[in-house]
Write a protein that holds these residues in place. Structure first.
Motif, PDB file in Angstrom:
ATOM      1  N   GLU A 138       0.801  -1.219   0.000  1.00 35.39           N
ATOM      2  CA  GLU A 138       0.000   0.000   0.000  1.00 35.39           C
ATOM      3  C   GLU A 138       0.839   1.277   0.000  1.00 35.39           C
ATOM      4  OE1 GLU A 138      -2.427  -0.246   3.441  1.00 35.39           O
ATOM      5  OE2 GLU A 138      -0.787   0.059   4.863  1.00 35.39           O
ATOM      6  N   ASP A 139       2.136   1.167   0.281  1.00 35.04           N
ATOM      7  CA  ASP A 139       3.005   2.343   0.261  1.00 35.04           C
ATOM      8  C   ASP A 139       3.789   2.478  -1.045  1.00 35.04           C
ATOM      9  OD1 ASP A 139       2.308   3.219   2.848  1.00 35.04           O
ATOM     10  OD2 ASP A 139       3.685   1.767   3.745  1.00 35.04           O
ATOM     11  N   ASN A 140       3.545   1.588  -1.988  1.00 31.53           N
ATOM     12  CA  ASN A 140       4.251   1.605  -3.268  1.00 31.53           C
ATOM     13  C   ASN A 140       3.334   2.214  -4.329  1.00 31.53           C
ATOM     14  OD1 ASN A 140       5.426   0.893  -5.814  1.00 31.53           O
ATOM     15  ND2 ASN A 140       6.593  -0.726  -4.796  1.00 31.53           N
ATOM     16  N   ALA A 141       3.534   3.491  -4.624  1.00 26.32           N
ATOM     17  CA  ALA A 141       2.641   4.201  -5.541  1.00 26.32           C
ATOM     18  C   ALA A 141       2.679   3.618  -6.951  1.00 26.32           C
ATOM     19  CB  ALA A 141       3.002   5.686  -5.582  1.00 26.32           C
ATOM     20  N   ALA A 192      -0.595   2.129  -8.829  1.00 26.84           N
ATOM     21  CA  ALA A 192      -1.056   2.699 -10.093  1.00 26.84           C
ATOM     22  C   ALA A 192      -1.257   1.604 -11.130  1.00 26.84           C
ATOM     23  CB  ALA A 192      -0.050   3.732 -10.599  1.00 26.84           C
ATOM     24  N   ALA A 204      -5.505   3.602  -1.649  1.00 29.11           N
ATOM     25  CA  ALA A 204      -4.363   4.027  -2.462  1.00 29.11           C
ATOM     26  C   ALA A 204      -4.432   5.526  -2.745  1.00 29.11           C
ATOM     27  CB  ALA A 204      -4.340   3.243  -3.769  1.00 29.11           C
ATOM     28  N   TYR A 253      -5.907   7.781  -0.938  1.00 33.64           N
ATOM     29  CA  TYR A 253      -5.691   8.500   0.315  1.00 33.64           C
ATOM     30  C   TYR A 253      -4.207   8.560   0.673  1.00 33.64           C
ATOM     31  CZ  TYR A 253      -5.853   9.549   5.316  1.00 33.64           C
ATOM     32  OH  TYR A 253      -5.639  10.104   6.552  1.00 33.64           O
ATOM     33  N   ARG A 254      -3.488   7.460   0.451  1.00 32.49           N
ATOM     34  CA  ARG A 254      -2.087   7.381   0.851  1.00 32.49           C
ATOM     35  C   ARG A 254      -1.146   8.125  -0.095  1.00 32.49           C
ATOM     36  NH1 ARG A 254      -0.126   3.864   4.535  1.00 32.49           N
ATOM     37  NH2 ARG A 254      -1.641   2.655   5.724  1.00 32.49           N
ATOM     38  N   HIS A 255      -1.557   8.295  -1.341  1.00 26.86           N
ATOM     39  CA  HIS A 255      -0.669   8.919  -2.326  1.00 26.86           C
ATOM     40  C   HIS A 255      -1.407  10.055  -3.048  1.00 26.86           C
ATOM     41  CE1 HIS A 255       2.117   5.534  -1.746  1.00 26.86           C
ATOM     42  NE2 HIS A 255       1.037   4.775  -1.740  1.00 26.86           N
ATOM     43  N   SER A 261       0.309  11.632  -6.360  1.00 26.31           N
ATOM     44  CA  SER A 261       0.782  10.788  -7.459  1.00 26.31           C
ATOM     45  C   SER A 261      -0.228  10.875  -8.602  1.00 26.31           C
ATOM     46  CB  SER A 261       0.935   9.333  -6.997  1.00 26.31           C
ATOM     47  OG  SER A 261       1.191   8.489  -8.106  1.00 26.31           O
ATOM     48  N   LEU A 279      -1.190   7.445 -10.265  1.00 22.37           N
ATOM     49  CA  LEU A 279      -2.062   6.627  -9.423  1.00 22.37           C
ATOM     50  C   LEU A 279      -3.477   7.198  -9.383  1.00 22.37           C
ATOM     51  CD1 LEU A 279      -1.233   5.096  -5.975  1.00 22.37           C
ATOM     52  CD2 LEU A 279      -3.393   6.255  -6.342  1.00 22.37           C
ATOM     53  N   GLN A 280      -3.597   8.502  -9.185  1.00 16.54           N
ATOM     54  CA  GLN A 280      -4.925   9.109  -9.093  1.00 16.54           C
ATOM     55  C   GLN A 280      -5.694   8.939 -10.400  1.00 16.54           C
ATOM     56  OE1 GLN A 280      -6.172  10.235  -6.270  1.00 16.54           O
ATOM     57  NE2 GLN A 280      -4.275  10.038  -5.107  1.00 16.54           N
TER      58      GLN A 280
END
Length: 364
Positions: free
Chosen positions: A139-142, A146, A177, A179-181, A184, A187-188
């Motif tokens: 979950e911390d790997n953008a 993505a 994802a 929320y955490r990034h 990015s 990803l978004q």
């Protein structure tokens, strides 16, 4: 196996035929991945090569008949802590799940997913469960998130697969994802693209499980699976998924989406504000809000989501040449306005809410 011919010298000591048809490349890679299933480096290297081949639709058909999706998912389970392997796996799944004759996000009954290749058991898990587990683990790997969201775009095109995805926590994985990034862009964009279909409850359609056409070119090395076996495999996959869902079988998509609408709406608005200069992201965000507005029960949530209404108006005013954006944003605004026109109390509360939000902006 073709692997034996390619890895070792021929018995005659002479170089073999180097002008093999392109279709042999898919079969060779599948054979290598099966033969060296316990070697992480070979699995990763093979999957990094696959996207080049899978851009070709005929190769995707060949890969489907060779059972490549299951091989990839098994590698994800076996090497559960390898982020690089999982990124390469998701990229492969993006292309495997691409609709035949179409692009990402287009609804086709003959997509790769229609045959149930993402529903079969893989070490006791469905393919969709394996993918969602990966999203939670990394979950911390953008970059990985993505790519995984990109894969979910096409997997969600088939209503049965989408229902399973929603029930297993697909929307929560995507919003987590986002929320955490928050900054990015890649990803978004992919996350919004995936949410476009997921926020609408599926309409039951018996054709969604139609079998995919099988490529019967008879190339050596991998047996082509007959349509009957595909149907039997899909049925077994469906039974396996139902067993894994357990009590969630009794929960409808809409019930799950109902609980998540508020979070989805607020995250979408945040993305619109963070990436207001990106037309592609704003376009997808407006489509998500548009699809939420198709359900009348969600109108009040959209109206009370801070800055949602104002951002839609801003998009209409600032992206006049994007017809899709214009249609989705104006359609959403029209539905919300119709709801307000029918309820005087809600209209008064909404007007007061707008004034309060404007005062808060002025005080900053």
């Amino acid at each position: 196996m073709i692997t034996n011919r390619l890895l070792g010298p021929p018995p005659e000591g002479e170089t073999g035929n180097l002008n093999l048809p392109w279709s042999c490349a898919i079969y060779s890679i599948v054979n290598w991945m099966v033969a060296f299933s316990d070697v992480e480096g070979i699995q990763t290297l093979c999957m990094k090569v696959l996207p080049v081949l899978l851009e070709n639709e005929q190769h995707r058909l060949t890969a489907n008949s060779a059972g490549l999706a299951d091989v990839v998912l098994r590698a994800m389970v076996m090497f559960s802590e390898s982020a690089q392997l999982h990124i390469a796996s998701f990229h492969t799944l993006v292309l495997l799940s691409r609709p035949h004759g179409g692009k990402e996000g287009m609804l086709f009954h003959n997509s790769m997913t229609a045959g149930g290749i993402f529903g079969g058991g893989c070490h006791g898990k469905s393919g969709i469960a394996v993918m969602l587990d990966s999203m939670r683990r990394f979950e911390d790997n953008a970059a990985l998130l993505a790519m995984s969201c990109w894969a979910l775009v096409n997997i969600a095109l088939v209503s049965d697969q989408k229902a399973v995805l929603v029930k297993l926590g697909g929307i929560q994985a995507i919003t987590n994802a986002m929320y955490r990034h928050p900054f990015s862009a890649e990803l978004q964009f992919r996350a919004l693209f995936a949410l476009i279909n997921l926020v609408i409850p599926s309409v039951e359609d018996n054709n969604d499980n139609a079998n995919v056409d099988v490529d019967g070119d008879g190339a050596p090395g991998v047996a082509v699976v007959p349509p009957r076996q595909i149907a039997e495999g899909a049925a077994a996959a469906a039974a396996s998924i139902q067993e894994q869902l357990g009590e969630l079988n009794e929960t409808t998509e809409k019930e799950i989406i109902d609980d998540l609408v508020e979070d989805v709406a607020s995250l979408v608005v945040r993305v619109m504000k963070n990436f207001c200069s990106s037309e592609a992201i704003i376009n997808r965000a407006c489509l998500v809000l548009h699809n939420l507005s198709l359900t009348e029960d969600y109108h009040s949530i959209l109206l009370w989501t801070p800055q949602c209404y104002q951002m839609l108006e801003w998009c209409v005013a600032n992206y006049r040449t994007d017809q899709v954006l214009q249609q989705s944003a104006t359609g959403t605004l029209h539905r919300l306005q119709c709801t307000l026109s029918l309820n005087e109390d809600m209209r008064d509360r909404f007007s007061q809410s707008l004034r309060t939000q404007q005062q808060q902006i002025n005080l900053r």
